[in-house]
Structures are given as structure tokens and as C-alpha cells.
Design a protein around this motif. Structure first.
Motif, PDB file in Angstrom:
ATOM      1  N   ASP A 193     -73.036  54.413 -65.973  1.00  0.00           N
ATOM      2  CA  ASP A 193     -72.407  54.965 -67.169  1.00  0.00           C
ATOM      3  C   ASP A 193     -71.383  53.959 -67.678  1.00  0.00           C
ATOM      4  O   ASP A 193     -71.216  52.885 -67.129  1.00  0.00           O
ATOM      5  CB  ASP A 193     -71.709  56.291 -66.828  1.00  0.00           C
ATOM      6  N   SER A 234     -68.806  51.741 -76.293  1.00  0.00           N
ATOM      7  CA  SER A 234     -69.806  52.375 -77.154  1.00  0.00           C
ATOM      8  C   SER A 234     -69.806  51.691 -78.510  1.00  0.00           C
ATOM      9  O   SER A 234     -68.990  52.006 -79.372  1.00  0.00           O
ATOM     10  CB  SER A 234     -69.500  53.869 -77.297  1.00  0.00           C
ATOM     11  N   ARG A 238     -73.582  56.137 -79.106  1.00  0.00           N
ATOM     12  CA  ARG A 238     -74.526  56.868 -78.270  1.00  0.00           C
ATOM     13  C   ARG A 238     -73.938  58.220 -77.885  1.00  0.00           C
ATOM     14  O   ARG A 238     -72.802  58.294 -77.431  1.00  0.00           O
ATOM     15  CB  ARG A 238     -74.831  56.041 -77.008  1.00  0.00           C
ATOM     16  N   GLN A 241     -71.608  59.429 -74.577  1.00  0.00           N
ATOM     17  CA  GLN A 241     -71.096  58.177 -74.034  1.00  0.00           C
ATOM     18  C   GLN A 241     -69.580  58.213 -74.048  1.00  0.00           C
ATOM     19  O   GLN A 241     -68.963  58.341 -75.104  1.00  0.00           O
ATOM     20  CB  GLN A 241     -71.594  56.994 -74.855  1.00  0.00           C
ATOM     21  N   SER A 321     -79.965  52.730 -74.451  1.00  0.00           N
ATOM     22  CA  SER A 321     -79.661  53.514 -73.263  1.00  0.00           C
ATOM     23  C   SER A 321     -79.767  52.626 -72.031  1.00  0.00           C
ATOM     24  O   SER A 321     -80.311  51.531 -72.078  1.00  0.00           O
ATOM     25  CB  SER A 321     -80.623  54.700 -73.146  1.00  0.00           C
TER      26      SER A 321
END
Length: 433
Positions: A193, A234, A238, A241, A321
């Protein structure tokens, strides 16, 4: 979702990005080729140790002993990038929170959750148990301890735009899950992440990994906060996110959950995984996977030609992604034997993992009871984070979804937490109240 095994082809400009990175570091090809071999050789050794030790490889410590750890123990936690902190709150308090969460979704059946036909992962942020847990003094104290595993230069402290206060925790509202026995989830394979292609494309984010790109990978410091507070995680908007910098992602267990019962899995070596993942776009195999010698560094060639960033995929909205890791995209991580389930947790225990740690959720929950957690990361005070918390506070006071998430909350739900529920002064400060 991608249809490819390595990565869908990214736009041609990403081959230019590779060349831009290479041009930024003297003797780039020579240095990263040497580093690539060294990292692969180290992975062979560490992967074997992880596979042998399994769950025992993940550090565990009691909350009351956090300040008693030796320097050696702290360095081990930092290298592995993950930790289980026991007894952050009492069993009774955590169990009551789970019961209240279950009551909330029972009396508010129109809440959003997945799977749609059998909701277990809930798109909820402001239930009273969540509000109380985030503001709990022990939860905030654990966050401060984790934040202070990082360090920042004096220049960062002096510059208002990159000001850092590791001992002033902030609250980041996230969701919760109450996973049912027998469930099968495929939505959370190994991944990172906190940034996708941004790790290479965004200049400040990329700078965090300069030691790796310059051939000094052993000196890479995943706990240097300087570049990270300047980074934009980001660039493409997204959904879901996080736009804040979290020193550690985390959750609080409000049930008992053991390995095999739908728990978290990690690759517990943040130094090696960061070095390997950041270098991976610059090398491609000469041999087909499964061939003899496939894993040997000499059978991987330097690549500034293709626009492939393994594990990064274009999405339908023009962003990207990933990174998602698999045996096809990142074979030397040997994820089939190194993705390690965290030890059994009990109500009131917390699990944390560094934002660069490869993590996943077990596909199968083979236990007998619910696997229930509230997601609560460790977040320091930085200029960007404070600005986000101010917007988050307004959403909280209005009963709306936090800024980083799709707007889905409705009026009239029973059991929503309020500002008056937060009585702890540090908890109120953490929420911007």
C-alpha cells in the motif's frame, strides 16, 4: 484486474522513466547489476530462515514492555518491519467493542460491506467502538513508540513544509472487518500500500530509495522519514489510496485469530524486499520461469528498453494499481514459502507492519469463530498529515466519509460515535479537536 502474469504493458513514457532514473545515478548499470546479485544471494539465505521459523520469525512484545526493549531487539523489529504488540487494551474492552460492532451492523442493515451478499468487510469509519479505540491512551502510546522508530534530520524539523513531530500522534480513520469462519477471500494477495507507480515516478518518493539505486543497498534506511513526508503517494487519485504518511499500518484484534483463520501474512524483511522490489523493473529474465538457472542473477539482463514495471497495472480510471507480488512478478521473494502468518492474537492485541512491507490476507478462514479487527495505523504529525486530519475532522463532525474513501455514509444510522465520546486529551488532539 490485470490479464497478464507479469504486468500489463504500461505507456511508453515509463521506459523513459527507467532511463531518467538511470541517468540520475553515476554508473547506474554497474552498481545495480552488482546490487541485484547481492540482494538475490541474500534472499536465498533469509528466505530459508523465514520458511524454517515461520510464525516465530515475527517479533512479539507486551505493550507494557515496549520501553524495556534492548537496542538489538529494536533493530530486529525494524529489520523485519512488523510486530505484534500484546495487551494494548484489556480483553474485556476489546470484546465489548466487537459486540458493539456486531450490534451496529445488525441494527443498520443497509451499511456498505463486502461481499455484498454476506457482508464481512465494512465501509464504516465512525462507529462508537472505532472512535473509542483510536482515541484510547494505550493505542496512541503504541503509535508514538512506533513513530519514534523513525528519525528525521534537523532540517526537516526546521522546515514548516516538512515539519515532523514523531511524538504527537494523529488519528487516521479506516474500516473494520468481522470475517466469518469458512470464508474464502481472494481480494488481498501479496501487495504494497502507500503508493503504486509513485514509488518510481514521484521524485521525492523515489529519493527515499536512492541508496538502493546508487549501489549502497545495505545502507538503505526504511526509517528515514525525510523524503517520505515530502512524497505524494497518490498522483492519479486512486480510490481508497491513503494520502497520509503512515509509519506503520495496523489493526487491533477484537477476537481470537490464529494462523489459518484468515489472518494477516507478511514478508518479514523490509530491507531485502524494498531493495528487490525497487530494482525489479530494471531486470528481466533471459530464461523462462521454471528453467534450470532461472533464479541465478547471471540469467537476468539489465533492462532500460521495456515499459514493464512488474506488479504494476493500469486501471480503468487512468491510474495504476499495485505493486502486487506473485511468483511470476517477483520470483526471488519465494512468496509460496515466505509469506508468513502473524502469531495467534487475542482481543486487545495489535499488529503493525511498515508501509513498505509486502502483506496479504490469508485466503481461507478455517477457524470456528469470527476473525475481527479494526484497522488503526500509526500516524505522526507532519504538515501533510495535519492538513488531512483537519479535513477528516470536518467529515467526522458532519457524519461523512473520510476524504480518502468513496463517499458512502448515510444519515440516521444508530450507534455513530460523536466528538463528545472522545474524552482523552491526546485522543482529541489526534483527531484535530
Amino acid at each position: 484486474m490485470s490479464s497478464g502474469t507479469i504486468s500489463d504493458t504500461l505507456p511508453a513514457r515509463f521506459a523513459d522513466l527507467k532511463r531518467e532514473i538511470a541517468a540520475s545515478y553515476p554508473s547506474f548499470e554497474e552498481n545495480v547489476t552488482r546490487t541485484w546479485k547481492e540482494v538475490i544471494d541474500q534472499l536465498k539465505l533469509v528466505n530459508a530462515e523465514i520458511a524454517k521459523e515461520g510464525t516465530n520469525y515475527i517479533p512479539q512484545v507486551s505493550f507494557r514492555d515496549l520501553d524495556k526493549l534492548s537496542e538489538e531487539e529494536i533493530e530486529r523489529i525494524k529489520r523485519r518491519g512488523c510486530i505484534v504488540i500484546r495487551d494494548v487494551v484489556s480483553d474485556e474492552e476489546a470484546i465489548k467493542w466487537r459486540q458493539d460492532l456486531q450490534e451496529f451492523v445488525a441494527v443498520n442493515p443497509d451499511v456498505d460491506g463486502n461481499p455484498i451478499d454476506d457482508k464481512q468487510f465494512f465501509m464504516l469509519y465512525w462507529t462508537k467502538p472505532q472512535v473509542l479505540a483510536r482515541a484510547h491512551p494505550n493505542v496512541l502510546a503504541a503509535s508514538v513508540w512506533l513513530n519514534n522508530l523513525y528519525h528525521c534530520a534537523k532540517g526537516d524539523q526546521a522546515d514548516a513544509a516538512t515539519h515532523v513531530d514523531l511524538s504527537s500522534p494523529l488519528t487516521y480513520a479506516d474500516r473494520f472487518r468481522i470475517r466469518k469462519p469458512g470464508s474464502h477471500w481472494k481480494a488481498f494477495p501479496p501487495h504494497l500500500d502507500g503508493g503504486s507507480i509513485e514509488r518510481w515516478e514521484e521524485p521525492n518518493f523515489r529519493q527515499c530509495f536512492s541508496a538502493i539505486f546508487s549501489g549502497n543497498w545495505q545502507k538503505f534506511d526504511a526509517y528515514d522519514i525525510g523524503g517520505r513526508v515530502r512524497s505524494k503517494h497518490s498522483l492519479y487519485g486512486r480510490p481508497n489510496q491513503s494520502t497520509v504518511f503512515r509509519t506503520f499500518q495496523g489493526w487491533m484484534s477484537v477476537s481470537e485469530t490464529a494462523p489459518g483463520e484468515g489472518t494477516l501474512q507478511v514478508f518479514p524483511d523490509v530491507l531485502l524486499s524494498d531493495a528487490y522490489i525497487m530494482l525489479r523493473p530494471f531486470f528481466r529474465p533471459i530464461l523462462s520461469i521454471g528453467s534450470e538457472g532461472f533464479y541465478e542473477a547471471k540469467n537476468w539482463e539489465f533492462d532500460l528498453v521495456t515499459s514493464v514495471f512488474p506488479g504494476i497495472f493500469p486501471d480503468a480510471k487512468g491510474g495504476f494499481s499495485g505493486p502486487r507480488m506473485s511468483l511470476a512478478t517477483h520470483p526471488h521473494l519465494e512468496l509460496d514459502r515466505t509469506m508468513t502468518s502473524v502469531p495467534k492474537v487475542f482481543p486487545g492485541d495489535m499488529v503493525f507492519w511498515h508501509g513498505d512491507v509486502v502483506h496479504a490476507v490469508e485466503e481461507y478462514h478455517k477457524g470456528l469463530g469470527p476473525s475481527a479487527v479494526m484497522f488503526i495505523p500509526a500516524v505522526p504529525s507532519t504538515a501533510q498529515n495535519i492538513a488531512y486530519v483537519e479535513k477528516q475532522k470536518e467529515a467526522f463532525l458532519k457524519g461523512r466519509t473520510p476524504p480518502d474513501f468513496p463517499q458512502n455514509l448515510k444519515d440516521g444510522w444508530v450507534g455513530i460515535g460523536k466528538a463528545d465520546d472522545i474524552t482523552n486529551p491526546m485522543g482529541r488532539r489526534a483527531m484535530g479537536l
